[in-house]
Design a protein around this motif. Structure first.
Motif, mmCIF file in Angstrom:
data_model
loop_
_atom_site.group_PDB
_atom_site.id
_atom_site.type_symbol
_atom_site.label_atom_id
_atom_site.label_comp_id
_atom_site.label_asym_id
_atom_site.label_seq_id
_atom_site.Cartn_x
_atom_site.Cartn_y
_atom_site.Cartn_z
ATOM 1 N N TYR A 531 12.155 57.904 18.816
ATOM 2 C CA TYR A 531 11.444 56.911 19.626
ATOM 3 C C TYR A 531 10.207 56.483 18.852
ATOM 4 N N ALA A 532 10.146 55.193 18.532
ATOM 5 C CA ALA A 532 8.975 54.639 17.857
ATOM 6 C C ALA A 532 8.190 53.834 18.891
ATOM 7 N N ILE A 533 6.993 54.297 19.218
ATOM 8 C CA ILE A 533 6.229 53.743 20.327
ATOM 9 C C ILE A 533 4.867 53.262 19.835
ATOM 10 N N LEU A 534 4.485 52.063 20.245
ATOM 11 C CA LEU A 534 3.195 51.484 19.899
ATOM 12 C C LEU A 534 2.451 51.061 21.157
ATOM 13 N N HIS A 535 1.222 51.512 21.291
ATOM 14 C CA HIS A 535 0.255 50.978 22.253
ATOM 15 C C HIS A 535 -0.895 50.398 21.436
ATOM 16 N N GLN A 536 -1.296 49.171 21.737
ATOM 17 C CA GLN A 536 -2.342 48.546 20.931
ATOM 18 C C GLN A 536 -3.258 47.697 21.802
ATOM 19 N N ILE A 537 -4.543 47.837 21.594
ATOM 20 C CA ILE A 537 -5.523 46.961 22.224
ATOM 21 C C ILE A 537 -6.223 46.187 21.126
ATOM 22 N N SER A 538 -6.594 44.957 21.418
ATOM 23 C CA SER A 538 -7.203 44.129 20.385
ATOM 24 C C SER A 538 -8.139 43.112 21.025
ATOM 25 N N GLY A 539 -9.050 42.615 20.232
ATOM 26 C CA GLY A 539 -10.001 41.612 20.686
ATOM 27 C C GLY A 539 -10.383 40.687 19.557
ATOM 28 N N GLU A 540 -10.775 39.465 19.909
ATOM 29 C CA GLU A 540 -11.125 38.477 18.895
ATOM 30 C C GLU A 540 -12.153 37.501 19.440
ATOM 31 N N TYR A 541 -13.079 37.104 18.583
ATOM 32 C CA TYR A 541 -14.059 36.055 18.879
ATOM 33 C C TYR A 541 -13.869 34.928 17.887
ATOM 34 N N LEU A 554 -13.891 36.794 14.343
ATOM 35 C CA LEU A 554 -14.183 38.221 14.273
ATOM 36 C C LEU A 554 -13.190 38.933 15.164
ATOM 37 N N GLY A 555 -12.364 39.776 14.591
ATOM 38 C CA GLY A 555 -11.334 40.436 15.381
ATOM 39 C C GLY A 555 -11.171 41.886 15.008
ATOM 40 N N VAL A 556 -10.563 42.629 15.928
ATOM 41 C CA VAL A 556 -10.249 44.024 15.662
ATOM 42 C C VAL A 556 -9.021 44.398 16.481
ATOM 43 N N ARG A 557 -8.118 45.150 15.896
ATOM 44 C CA ARG A 557 -6.995 45.703 16.646
ATOM 45 C C ARG A 557 -6.959 47.203 16.437
#
Length: 888
Positions: A531-541, A554-557
């Motif tokens: 099982y390959a599982i990804l949870h990701q939060i990200s934001g960008e301006y 300006l972004g980050v994940r």
């Protein structure tokens, strides 16, 4: 989608492997591709709906000028280095061609096709990164194999249905659902259904008896609410250009689109199904080429890293190798298995059907259901959601030889043992001396069986995003990404027919007679569930300042990866491909393990968990000196976590837990200048990538089949280069495009034993294999209604074939021609004839390279390594394709 390639592996260090303006297109056509085009106002250049909307938002369209287009070439303002191709150019390529081949006109991209039609696969590199390190998405959903991250170019959407494709060089969008993007991303999007009813039909016929049919039906608006949809189907079949076997492909697609209100909101549901049935091309090794050319052209000694050899055959030499009909590197068309008939005494299939094309097979069934949607919550707040379910069934074919009697299961008899040079008792299962596989009443025979590596994948993906427009000059967005793949890998053996044909493409999974051991269990080479599982939060301006002359992002994940591993067989130390699957008791396996010092086995396990986390910033800017001239720059951090396949070579308990591979990481920098006007678009950019923890594998051929791999990190790779492009329209009758790229990519450290630190391969300072230092080319298009004529050319420079750089393959230049005749004067307004000729100058060249550690003997310390024998794939000869395109 992990699968074998159906070919034997030489000892080596190797990298683990989408509304057309039809009326306008009849007058003018694409002249090429612009390097690093992104954030085009009004065009969906990103992968997810959230990224599309961020780039299409008010902050973008308030600029003082719209997109500049020269028949498909567009260079809008953007911080990231990105290349964009639209349907205009895609449609000019050979019908049915993989979209990755069209990307070959982008600076920094090198794609080598296995044949002229695209349904046999190929290899892609971007700035020195191979396909396993490049993320590929389709309407926002990931297409890379969830186990080994491989890209399968022959399984992509029909080109007529791709609205546009873009490449992010060394970076991703902040919501990208990927575990493998250290080398960048490729994203393509499918067409939106048209408002009016219409139909398109294309029939193509070409060299090697290629026949392809494609149909597309647009229903137009079906309801007063604006509901519209399209449906399509295609089929293609052709003979291989060398050797026996054919390539068959069929594909079915559909999309329904429902606009919501009058603010651009919508919900779209689409489906895709692709089926490939193809046989592999048989290609020569360096040793084969040496033999055919007389033995003196390519010496066996005298070359090294300091004095490398360049394989550069003239036409006569190349043709002699290509035309050779011996079985050394040409599959047999027919065969007979002596053991199939059986009888008294011993019969053997050792030399029967071991080289037949029917088991050099690559079947695949792939499909997905996709959802894209957009909802305006207020004047400033927008919500987007994308979701998908995708599935795969595939393998790489292959056969092996089994000894009915365990006592005969030895490397000396050429039998597959799943241990290096060791006998095993797997068929007897520890309760019998062997099994009568052919039913002749004895266990004295050597029986060839179908033995593919089957993979079945089910995958769910969801991307949810919120975009808040602070004012005309500023916006922010956040996103959550979830991706879960269930990856089932097995290796069931099944009976072959007397003529060496598999009973079923997927072996015992689909009713073929399985090979059973004495305990009644299916004999197989691997049995695992991941099982390959990804949870990701990200934001960008995103912001723009000084009358829109200065723009920043300006972004980050922050991705959180989880790998749940289950190996129902015994782990073979260092082997990330296969396992030791047996019905023997644990005590019997332990005794066998203890009695063989060069064998190390780890017990089966379940729920072994591996986790990887990262924080990945990306920033960028553009500054406009004048309306026509601007500067762009960006920095992004990428990650590629160890592939599931990397993790099965040890068990964290008894087998080398300290040798666990680490995630690969990149720091990517771009800086460049653009000039855009209505007549000229030009761009030049420099880039630098620092690449840490690169994973490589030492792979050797096991006796009788299978491989043994030891995965390890080898430290840093430093890459830099320059990419440039120029599009020019001197008159409305002529379009010109030129591009070029210069790439340097070198390993910084030697490959060492992860436990002892001993140098295994002197790779420090060596150039990355398969990566051309120089690439350049262009396209010219003459538009003379009702005829248009296009000529495309590309030179691919020399490429290293070995990790120690003692052998390189010479560069080559391919020239393609396309011509179109409109039938509008005959009252068929939207019908035309098209001719495509690929490799019109009949260039002799080698495309895909099966790289190895070394081609000539070398010594490290007191150890001398014998010569390897890399394999070279013949490039497709000149190919003609004629098409008739109807549209109503």
């Amino acid at each position: 989608m992990g699968r074998g390639n159906g070919k034997k592996h030489e000892p080596r260090i190797q990298e683990h492997h989408a509304q057309r303006g039809q009326d306008q297109m009849r007058m003018t056509f694409a002249c090429g591709v612009a390097f690093a085009a992104l954030m085009l106002p009004g065009a969906a250049f990103a992968q997810s709906t959230g990224s599309v909307e961020a780039e299409e938002g008010d902050i973008v369209v308030t600029g003082n000028r719209g997109p500049v287009t020269i028949n498909g070439v567009q260079i809008p303002d953007s911080p990231k280095a990105r290349a964009v191709i639209t349907q205009e150019l895609i449609e000019r390529r050979s019908p049915g061609q993989t979209i990755l081949d069209t990307l070959n006109l982008v600076p920094g991209v090198s794609f080598t096709n296995s044949d002229a039609y695209g349904s046999s696969g190929g290899q892609i590199r971007i700035r020195g990164f191979d396909g396993n390190r490049i993320a590929l998405t389709f309407d926002g959903i990931p297409l890379n194999d969830s186990g080994n991250y491989a890209i399968y170019s022959n399984q992509q959407l029909d080109p007529e249905l791709i609205d546009q494709v873009n490449v992010n060089f060394g970076s991703t969008d902040v919501d990208s659902p990927t575990a493998a993007a250290s080398g960048g991303t490729i994203n393509y999007r499918s067409l939106t259904p048209s408002d009016k009813m219409g139909a398109t039909a294309v029939y193509s016929h070409g060299t090697n008896n290629m026949n392809r049919a494609f149909v597309l039906l647009n229903t137009g608006e079906l309801t007063k609410f604006g509901t519209k949809m399209w449906l399509s189907a295609s089929t293609q079949k052709y003979d291989q250009f060398r050797g026996p076997g054919d390539i068959y492909k069929q594909q079915y697609n559909g999309k329904i689109y429902q606009p919501i209100g009058d603010r651009g909101d919508f919900i779209s549901i689409a489906a895709h199904y692709n089926q490939n049935r193809s046989y592999f091309y048989s290609n020569p090794t360096l040793a084969n080429i040496r033999t055919v050319t007389g033995g003196t052209l390519i010496p066996t000694t005298g070359f090294s890293t300091a004095n490398p050899y360049t394989l550069d055959l003239n036409r006569q030499q190349f043709d002699s190798v290509f035309d050779d009909t011996s079985s050394a590197y040409l599959y047999d068309y027919t065969c007979t298995r002596p053991a199939a008939a059986g009888g008294a005494g011993s019969q053997t299939d050792r030399n029967g059907c071991n080289n037949v094309y029917t088991t050099a097979f690559n079947p695949s069934n792939t499909g997905n259901i996709r959802l894209n949607s957009r909802y305006t919550l207020s004047d400033k707040l927008l919500f987007t959601f994308d979701g998908a379910y995708s599935w795969t069934r595939a393998n790489g074919g292959g056969s092996t030889l089994l000894a009915e009697r365990d006592a005969n299961a030895s490397s000396a008899n050429g039998v597959y043992t799943q241990q290096y040079a060791q006998a095993s008792g797997r068929l007897g299962a520890g309760i019998a001396p062997g099994v009568d596989l052919n039913g002749d009443g004895d266990t004295l025979d050597f029986v060839r069986v179908y033995f593919p590596s089957n993979t079945r994948t089910q995958r769910f993906t969801a991307i949810a995003g919120l975009r808040y427009q602070i004012n005309d000059d500023n916006l922010v967005r956040i996103a959550y990404t979830w991706d879960r793949a269930r990856h089932r890998q097995t290796g069931e053996a099944s009976q072959l027919t007397a003529s060496g044909r598999p009973q079923s493409p997927f072996s015992a999974l689909d009713g073929a007679t399985p090979i059973l051991d004495a305990a009644g269990n299916v004999f197989q080479k691997r049995n695992r569930l991941s099982y390959a599982i990804l949870h990701q939060i990200s934001g960008e301006y995103r912001g723009q300042f000084f009358d829109d002359t200065f723009k920043v992002t300006l972004g980050v994940r922050a991705p959180f990866f989880r790998r749940n591993l289950n190996n129902y067989c015994y782990t073979i130390a260092g082997n990330s491909n296969d396992a030791y699957c047996t019905s023997q008791t644990a005590a019997q396996v332990a005794a066998f393990d203890a009695a063989n010092t060069n064998v190390s086995l780890g017990a089966p396990y379940t729920n072994r968990i591996k986790t990887y986390n990262a924080v990945l910033p990306n920033v960028g800017f553009t500054y406009s000196f004048t309306p026509a001239v601007n500067m762009f720059g960006s920095y992004s951090k990428g990650v590629s976590v160890p592939r599931t396949d990397n993790l099965y070579g040890f068990d964290d308990v008894s087998i080398s837990p300290v040798a666990a591979v680490k995630p690969e990481k990149t720091d990517s920098f771009d800086l460049g200048l653009r000039y855009t006007s209505r007549l000229i678009q030009a761009q030049v950019g420099g880039w630098y990538i620092k690449y840490q923890n690169r994973i490589i594998s030492s792979t050797v051929l096991l006796e009788g089949g299978g491989t043994l791999s030891v995965d390890r990190n080898v430290g840093a790779v430093k890459s830099h280069g320059v990419d440039a492009s120029l599009a020019f329209r001197p008159t409305r009758y002529l379009d010109l495009y030129a591009f070029g790229s210069y790439t340097i990519a070198r390993l910084q450290q030697d490959a060492t034993d992860p436990l002892s630190g001993r140098v295994l391969v002197p790779t420090a300072g060596k150039f990355v294999v398969e990566t051309p230092k120089w690439q350049y080319g262009g396209r010219a298009q003459l538009n003379l209604n009702p005829i248009t004529l296009g000529v495309t050319a590309k030179h691919t420079g020399d490429r290293w074939v070995t990790d120690i750089n003692d052998l390189k393959s010479s560069g080559y230049t391919l020239v393609d021609v396309d011509a179109r005749l409109s039938l509008a004067s005959m009252g068929l307004e939207r019908t035309f004839l098209q001719l495509n000729v690929s490799n019109i100058l009949k260039e002799r060249y080698f495309g895909n390279l099966s790289t190895v550690t070394n081609a000539f003997p070398y010594t490290v310390g007191n150890t001398t390594t014998s010569a390897g024998s890399p394999r070279f794939t013949f490039g497709a000869p000149r190919t003609f394709i004629g098409s008739i395109h109807f549209q109503f």
